[in-house]
Design a protein around this motif. Structure first.
Motif, PDB file in Angstrom:
ATOM      1  N   ASP A 137       0.813  -1.218   0.000  1.00 33.59           N
ATOM      2  CA  ASP A 137       0.000   0.000   0.000  1.00 33.59           C
ATOM      3  C   ASP A 137       0.846   1.266   0.000  1.00 33.59           C
ATOM      4  OD1 ASP A 137      -2.380  -1.429   0.039  1.00 33.59           O
ATOM      5  OD2 ASP A 137      -2.376  -1.573   2.243  1.00 33.59           O
ATOM      6  N   ASP A 138       2.049   1.194   0.570  1.00 32.74           N
ATOM      7  CA  ASP A 138       2.898   2.378   0.669  1.00 32.74           C
ATOM      8  C   ASP A 138       3.384   2.767  -0.723  1.00 32.74           C
ATOM      9  OD1 ASP A 138       4.767   4.336   1.223  1.00 32.74           O
ATOM     10  OD2 ASP A 138       5.530   3.342   3.025  1.00 32.74           O
ATOM     11  N   GLN A 139       2.992   3.956  -1.179  1.00 31.08           N
ATOM     12  CA  GLN A 139       3.321   4.401  -2.524  1.00 31.08           C
ATOM     13  C   GLN A 139       4.376   5.514  -2.532  1.00 31.08           C
ATOM     14  OE1 GLN A 139       1.616   3.196  -5.748  1.00 31.08           O
ATOM     15  NE2 GLN A 139       1.799   1.579  -4.205  1.00 31.08           N
ATOM     16  N   ASP A 140       5.116   5.637  -1.448  1.00 30.71           N
ATOM     17  CA  ASP A 140       6.183   6.629  -1.409  1.00 30.71           C
ATOM     18  C   ASP A 140       7.189   6.353  -2.522  1.00 30.71           C
ATOM     19  OD1 ASP A 140       7.781   8.770   0.048  1.00 30.71           O
ATOM     20  OD2 ASP A 140       9.197   7.088   0.009  1.00 30.71           O
ATOM     21  N   ALA A 141       7.524   7.373  -3.305  1.00 31.34           N
ATOM     22  CA  ALA A 141       8.392   7.188  -4.476  1.00 31.34           C
ATOM     23  C   ALA A 141       9.758   6.634  -4.091  1.00 31.34           C
ATOM     24  CB  ALA A 141       8.541   8.512  -5.222  1.00 31.34           C
ATOM     25  N   ALA A 142      10.304   7.112  -2.984  1.00 30.00           N
ATOM     26  CA  ALA A 142      11.617   6.637  -2.556  1.00 30.00           C
ATOM     27  C   ALA A 142      11.552   5.153  -2.179  1.00 30.00           C
ATOM     28  CB  ALA A 142      12.118   7.469  -1.386  1.00 30.00           C
ATOM     29  N   LEU A 143      10.464   4.758  -1.499  1.00 33.64           N
ATOM     30  CA  LEU A 143      10.299   3.355  -1.140  1.00 33.64           C
ATOM     31  C   LEU A 143      10.186   2.494  -2.395  1.00 33.64           C
ATOM     32  CD1 LEU A 143       9.676   1.037   0.887  1.00 33.64           C
ATOM     33  CD2 LEU A 143       7.263   1.632   0.609  1.00 33.64           C
ATOM     34  N   LEU A 144       9.399   2.946  -3.348  1.00 36.34           N
ATOM     35  CA  LEU A 144       9.231   2.173  -4.581  1.00 36.34           C
ATOM     36  C   LEU A 144      10.560   2.031  -5.314  1.00 36.34           C
ATOM     37  CD1 LEU A 144       5.861   3.674  -5.867  1.00 36.34           C
ATOM     38  CD2 LEU A 144       6.212   1.487  -4.716  1.00 36.34           C
ATOM     39  N   GLN A 145      11.351   3.105  -5.278  1.00 38.51           N
ATOM     40  CA  GLN A 145      12.676   3.042  -5.913  1.00 38.51           C
ATOM     41  C   GLN A 145      13.550   1.999  -5.215  1.00 38.51           C
ATOM     42  OE1 GLN A 145      14.417   5.769  -8.290  1.00 38.51           O
ATOM     43  NE2 GLN A 145      15.536   3.869  -8.585  1.00 38.51           N
ATOM     44  N   ARG A 146      13.528   1.973  -3.894  1.00 35.98           N
ATOM     45  CA  ARG A 146      14.341   1.007  -3.149  1.00 35.98           C
ATOM     46  C   ARG A 146      13.882  -0.426  -3.437  1.00 35.98           C
ATOM     47  NH1 ARG A 146      13.689   4.906   0.964  1.00 35.98           N
ATOM     48  NH2 ARG A 146      12.111   3.632   2.019  1.00 35.98           N
ATOM     49  N   GLU A 147      12.572  -0.628  -3.498  1.00 37.52           N
ATOM     50  CA  GLU A 147      12.053  -1.970  -3.785  1.00 37.52           C
ATOM     51  C   GLU A 147      12.519  -2.437  -5.162  1.00 37.52           C
ATOM     52  OE1 GLU A 147      10.415  -4.128  -2.038  1.00 37.52           O
ATOM     53  OE2 GLU A 147       9.968  -2.946  -0.247  1.00 37.52           O
ATOM     54  N   ALA A 148      12.465  -1.549  -6.143  1.00 34.67           N
ATOM     55  CA  ALA A 148      12.892  -1.905  -7.494  1.00 34.67           C
ATOM     56  C   ALA A 148      14.385  -2.198  -7.524  1.00 34.67           C
ATOM     57  CB  ALA A 148      12.544  -0.783  -8.462  1.00 34.67           C
ATOM     58  N   ASP A 149      15.163  -1.366  -6.829  1.00 33.87           N
ATOM     59  CA  ASP A 149      16.613  -1.580  -6.804  1.00 33.87           C
ATOM     60  C   ASP A 149      16.951  -2.926  -6.164  1.00 33.87           C
ATOM     61  OD1 ASP A 149      16.941   0.875  -7.978  1.00 33.87           O
ATOM     62  OD2 ASP A 149      17.508   1.916  -6.126  1.00 33.87           O
ATOM     63  N   ALA A 150      16.237  -3.263  -5.094  1.00 35.18           N
ATOM     64  CA  ALA A 150      16.494  -4.527  -4.408  1.00 35.18           C
ATOM     65  C   ALA A 150      16.079  -5.721  -5.260  1.00 35.18           C
ATOM     66  CB  ALA A 150      15.756  -4.547  -3.070  1.00 35.18           C
ATOM     67  N   MET A 151      15.027  -5.540  -6.036  1.00 33.85           N
ATOM     68  CA  MET A 151      14.520  -6.622  -6.886  1.00 33.85           C
ATOM     69  C   MET A 151      15.483  -6.927  -8.027  1.00 33.85           C
ATOM     70  SD  MET A 151      10.647  -6.594  -8.363  1.00 33.85           S
ATOM     71  CE  MET A 151      10.150  -5.772  -6.841  1.00 33.85           C
ATOM     72  N   GLY A 152      16.151  -5.884  -8.522  1.00 37.65           N
ATOM     73  CA  GLY A 152      17.046  -6.045  -9.662  1.00 37.65           C
ATOM     74  C   GLY A 152      16.333  -5.769 -10.971  1.00 37.65           C
ATOM     75  N   TYR A 153      17.001  -5.078 -11.867  1.00 42.83           N
ATOM     76  CA  TYR A 153      16.386  -4.664 -13.124  1.00 42.83           C
ATOM     77  C   TYR A 153      16.612  -5.717 -14.216  1.00 42.83           C
ATOM     78  CZ  TYR A 153      15.748  -0.204 -10.806  1.00 42.83           C
ATOM     79  OH  TYR A 153      15.340   0.769  -9.921  1.00 42.83           O
ATOM     80  N   PRO A 154      15.710  -5.748 -15.173  1.00 44.27           N
ATOM     81  CA  PRO A 154      14.574  -4.863 -15.414  1.00 44.27           C
ATOM     82  C   PRO A 154      13.383  -5.202 -14.520  1.00 44.27           C
ATOM     83  CG  PRO A 154      14.653  -6.536 -17.120  1.00 44.27           C
ATOM     84  CD  PRO A 154      15.883  -6.734 -16.283  1.00 44.27           C
ATOM     85  N   VAL A 155      12.551  -4.166 -14.256  1.00 43.02           N
ATOM     86  CA  VAL A 155      11.313  -4.355 -13.504  1.00 43.02           C
ATOM     87  C   VAL A 155      10.156  -3.814 -14.328  1.00 43.02           C
ATOM     88  CG1 VAL A 155      12.466  -4.202 -11.271  1.00 43.02           C
ATOM     89  CG2 VAL A 155      11.469  -2.137 -12.291  1.00 43.02           C
ATOM     90  N   LEU A 156       8.965  -4.226 -13.954  1.00 45.04           N
ATOM     91  CA  LEU A 156       7.758  -3.783 -14.643  1.00 45.04           C
ATOM     92  C   LEU A 156       6.888  -2.992 -13.673  1.00 45.04           C
ATOM     93  CD1 LEU A 156       6.028  -3.937 -17.244  1.00 45.04           C
ATOM     94  CD2 LEU A 156       4.957  -5.969 -16.263  1.00 45.04           C
ATOM     95  N   LEU A 157       6.614  -1.739 -14.037  1.00 43.03           N
ATOM     96  CA  LEU A 157       5.680  -0.910 -13.286  1.00 43.03           C
ATOM     97  C   LEU A 157       4.296  -1.087 -13.875  1.00 43.03           C
ATOM     98  CD1 LEU A 157       7.629   2.461 -12.916  1.00 43.03           C
ATOM     99  CD2 LEU A 157       6.747   1.093 -11.033  1.00 43.03           C
ATOM    100  N   LYS A 158       3.292  -1.317 -13.028  1.00 44.61           N
ATOM    101  CA  LYS A 158       1.931  -1.537 -13.512  1.00 44.61           C
ATOM    102  C   LYS A 158       0.943  -0.767 -12.659  1.00 44.61           C
ATOM    103  CE  LYS A 158       0.870  -5.843 -14.579  1.00 44.61           C
ATOM    104  NZ  LYS A 158       0.718  -7.318 -14.468  1.00 44.61           N
ATOM    105  N   ALA A 159      -0.007  -0.110 -13.308  1.00 37.35           N
ATOM    106  CA  ALA A 159      -1.082   0.542 -12.577  1.00 37.35           C
ATOM    107  C   ALA A 159      -1.887  -0.521 -11.837  1.00 37.35           C
ATOM    108  CB  ALA A 159      -1.990   1.303 -13.540  1.00 37.35           C
ATOM    109  N   SER A 160      -2.075  -0.342 -10.555  1.00 34.83           N
ATOM    110  CA  SER A 160      -2.772  -1.346  -9.755  1.00 34.83           C
ATOM    111  C   SER A 160      -4.198  -1.561 -10.232  1.00 34.83           C
ATOM    112  CB  SER A 160      -2.788  -0.920  -8.280  1.00 34.83           C
ATOM    113  OG  SER A 160      -3.418  -1.886  -7.485  1.00 34.83           O
ATOM    114  N   ALA A 161      -4.841  -0.497 -10.733  1.00 34.14           N
ATOM    115  CA  ALA A 161      -6.222  -0.603 -11.211  1.00 34.14           C
ATOM    116  C   ALA A 161      -6.277  -0.694 -12.727  1.00 34.14           C
ATOM    117  CB  ALA A 161      -7.026   0.606 -10.734  1.00 34.14           C
ATOM    118  N   GLY A 162      -5.133  -0.977 -13.351  1.00 28.70           N
ATOM    119  CA  GLY A 162      -5.034  -0.878 -14.801  1.00 28.70           C
ATOM    120  C   GLY A 162      -5.477  -2.080 -15.586  1.00 28.70           C
ATOM    121  N   GLY A 163      -5.251  -1.983 -16.879  1.00 31.83           N
ATOM    122  CA  GLY A 163      -5.606  -3.026 -17.825  1.00 31.83           C
ATOM    123  C   GLY A 163      -5.384  -2.525 -19.230  1.00 31.83           C
TER     124      GLY A 163
END
Length: 669
Positions: A137-163
């Protein structure tokens, strides 16, 4: 069964639902905007109600107007189609409160699957395999950046309500994450009213395979097999097929059972699609679409079932018509989405009037109690003379074919695409033909990066039947200028008679695709007719075909027939599976418009400015993003064509601009 339903949609899906209603004897009600007053779906229904202005936000997305239309016409139920309000829980709740049946899943199921993050949590609890990622739920940009960095690139950003590929970005490097996140959130907010995103590990060369599920209110649930939707551009599907090729029986069964488990986890009722991403024999849950899918016809073709009929029966409280053991696959089906778009210009949407529209011989819809399957099926929401506007999805038609084997279906699709003729907006027909004839697709070597990986081959120049097309265009011109309807030869017409000499006529053409001038000379001397074109001079004859725009020519030993659609002095020629356009350079023709001068930056399509990234005086490098436009719910970034200095910005955020409108002035170095 219902007596009357309202279809809260437009285009081909509204026409498709209306077709089943007619077959079942159910009355149908259409809704339409200002832009759709004369649309095909309006004519396809028994009644029609006007609901607002051209923009979807002022018409097809106005819940209160649709509910009012249903009440006014006595509709007992509402079919939402796909897109628009089909997965909107507020709409489903409004139907319940109004005492109108929503032909879709329960509101709770829509809510559960509407959030990708919440859906993944449910699937984890149901033991459905998931791709590693961040769904918090936490959508802080810095947190999202850290999560992506920890996951390793490439990553996929997706709108939670998207399609539908909207609100989705692949990020290759950490330094690109912040900009991609901002763009993703902006598009998500615009398309879905919710800018929340999730992050997933981006799998290399994955396949996109989905399973059609159906459940009733009596506890029954089945899967109607799988579809491969891997061939995509901009994360949107282009080609679909069923069943998914190359799956082992145990993998196919496990995937189907996992899809049913996903549906049961949310007490699902109605038609739904569970989408998986695959690498090898491993599959992972992506999302569940709580509606009928665009590609549902390929499932109908291999099962012989009418899925819209199933939707109506289940919504009316009936049990599923068949049990899992009674379902079987027959043959193979392919679907190609024919869009008004320009593949060469990054698949930008194209608008305009469909001046000429000819689809292959087939049927619009034929399924039912007898389980009949048409070998070629056309699902379309437009007719010749209709206009593709910037307000809605630019789909012209879905071309669906069925064959005993994949090879049979593939051959039938190739032939059907060659018979498609569209004049007006740009289309992807030629690109689709290249796709279905390219080696990886023919060999079922499928993954979501197929188009990007084979970009050079798919967009490479190809040998066009230039000489044959010019001969057909010239024959049509001679026929129009006095050759006569039944004249076998242009030189048999009185206007071409000469005393004691032969007759020669030179036509000057401009090849519109290549923007090059071409001369074609005809001569008739002593009963011998010749054509001089492309450094050759051969015997030549021509004749009219059975239809108004059909012509035939012989050039030497070559015999060719084709269709020529004439639009003023532009001749559109369809022959040998290719489409070419030539402008006749007659004495009254105006000179071609000059190219925009250097430093002028123009809109590549009609749309709305949603971000201006520079101010007058800014110094930019070549390729730097300058303006972001939105057209047909997709974002398009306009980049600098060269390094220079911005001298003037002509539009601001929120402004509507026309195709070709100058957006700003750039003083290039």
């Amino acid at each position: 069964m219902f007596n009357k339903i309202l279809i809260a949609n437009r285009g081909e899906i509204a026409c498709r639902v209306a077709a089943t209603c007619r077959r079942l004897g159910v009355k149908s009600v259409a809704v339409y905007s200002d832009a759709d007053a004369n649309a095909k779906h309006v004519a396809a229904c028994d009644e029609a109600v006007h609901i607002g202005e051209a923009s979807a936000a002022q018409s097809y997305l106005r819940i209160e107007r649709i509910i009012a239309a249903a009440k006014a016409t006595g509709a007992q139920a509402i079919h939402p189609g796909y897109g628009f309000l089909s997965e909107n829980e507020e709409f489903g709740r409004a139907c319940e409160e109004a005492g109108i049946v929503f032909i879709g899943p329960p509101v709770a199921a829509i809510a559960a699957m509407g959030s990708k993050a919440a859906a993944k949590a449910l699937m984890h609890a149901a033991a459905v395999p998931l791709v590693p990622g961040y769904h918090g739920d936490d959508q802080d940009a810095a947190l999202l950046q850290r999560e992506a960095d920890a996951m390793g690139y490439p990553v996929l950003l997706k709108a939670s309500a998207g399609g539908g590929g909207k609100g989705m970005r692949v990020v290759e490097r950490s330094e690109d994450f912040a900009a991609a996140l901002a763009s993703c959130k902006r598009e998500a907010a615009s398309s879905f009213g919710n800018d929340r995103v999730l992050i997933e590990k981006y799998l290399q060369r994955p396949r996109h395979v989905e399973v059609q599920v159906f459940a009733d209110s009596h506890g029954g649930a089945v899967y109607l097999f799988d579809r491969d939707c891997s061939v995509q551009r901009r994360h949107q599907k282009v080609l679909e097929e069923a069943p998914a090729p190359g799956l082992a029986d145990d993998v196919r069964r496990a995937m189907g059972e996992a899809a049913v488990a996903a549906a049961r986890a949310v007490d699902y009722v109605g038609a739904g699609t569970v989408e998986f991403i695959m690498t090898g024999a491993n599959f992972y849950f992506m999302e569940m679409n709580t509606r009928l899918q665009v590609e549902h016809p390929v499932t109908e073709m291999i099962t012989g079932l009418d899925l819209v009929e199933w939707q109506l029966r289940v919504a009316a409280g009936e049990p599923l018509p068949l049990a899992q053991s009674q379902l079987a696959v027959t043959g193979h089906a392919l679907e190609a989405r024919i869009y008004a778009e320009n593949p060469v210009r990054g698949f930008l949407p194209s608008t305009g009037t469909l001046k000429h529209l000819h689809m292959p011989a087939g049927v619009e819809f034929r399924l039912g109690d007898a389980g009949q399957r048409a070998s070629v099926r056309i699902d379309s929401g437009v007719r010749e003379g209709d206009t593709i506007t910037p307000f809605y999805d630019p789909m012209i038609a879905k071309l669906i074919v069925h064959g005993a084997t994949r090879a049979d279906a593939l051959a039938r699709m190739q032939r059907a695409l060659e018979e498609c003729e569209v004049v007006g907006p740009s289309t992807n027909v030629e690109f689709l033909h290249r796709l279905v004839t390219c080696e990886p697709f023919a060999n079922a070597d499928l993954d979501t990066g197929l188009i990007e990986r084979h970009h050079d081959a798919l967009f490479a120049p190809f040998d066009r039947p230039l000489r044959e097309a010019l001969a057909l265009a010239s024959a049509a011109l001679i026929g129009r200028e006095g050759g006569g309807v039944n004249t076998a030869s242009p030189w048999q017409a009185l206007a071409h008679w000469r005393l004691n000499s032969g007759f020669t006529q030179t036509f000057k053409w401009r090849d519109l695709e290549r923007d090059t001038p071409i001369e074609v000379a005809f001569a008739h001397d002593g009963g011998v007719q010749t054509l001089a074109c492309a450094a050759s001079d051969e015997r030549f004859t021509w004749w009219r075909g059975a239809s108004a725009n059909e012509y035939g020519v012989t050039i030497g030993d070559t015999r060719v027939t084709g269709h020529v659609f004439i639009d003023a002095d532009v001749f559109h020629v369809f022959c040998l599976g290719a489409a070419l356009s030539f402008e006749w350079q007659n004495l009254l023709a105006h000179a071609a418009d000059a190219e925009h001068g250097e430093g002028r930056l123009t809109a590549p399509m009609p749309g709305k400015v949603i971000a201006v990234l520079v101010e007058p005086g800014a110094v930019v490098e070549k390729g730097a993003p300058l303006i972001v436009m939105e057209a047909m719910k997709m974002e398009h970034t306009i980049g600098a064509p060269a390094a220079g200095k911005v001298t003037e910005v002509l539009y601001g955020v929120g402004d509507q601009v026309a195709d070709g409108a100058q957006l700003l002035m750039l003083e290039t170095e």
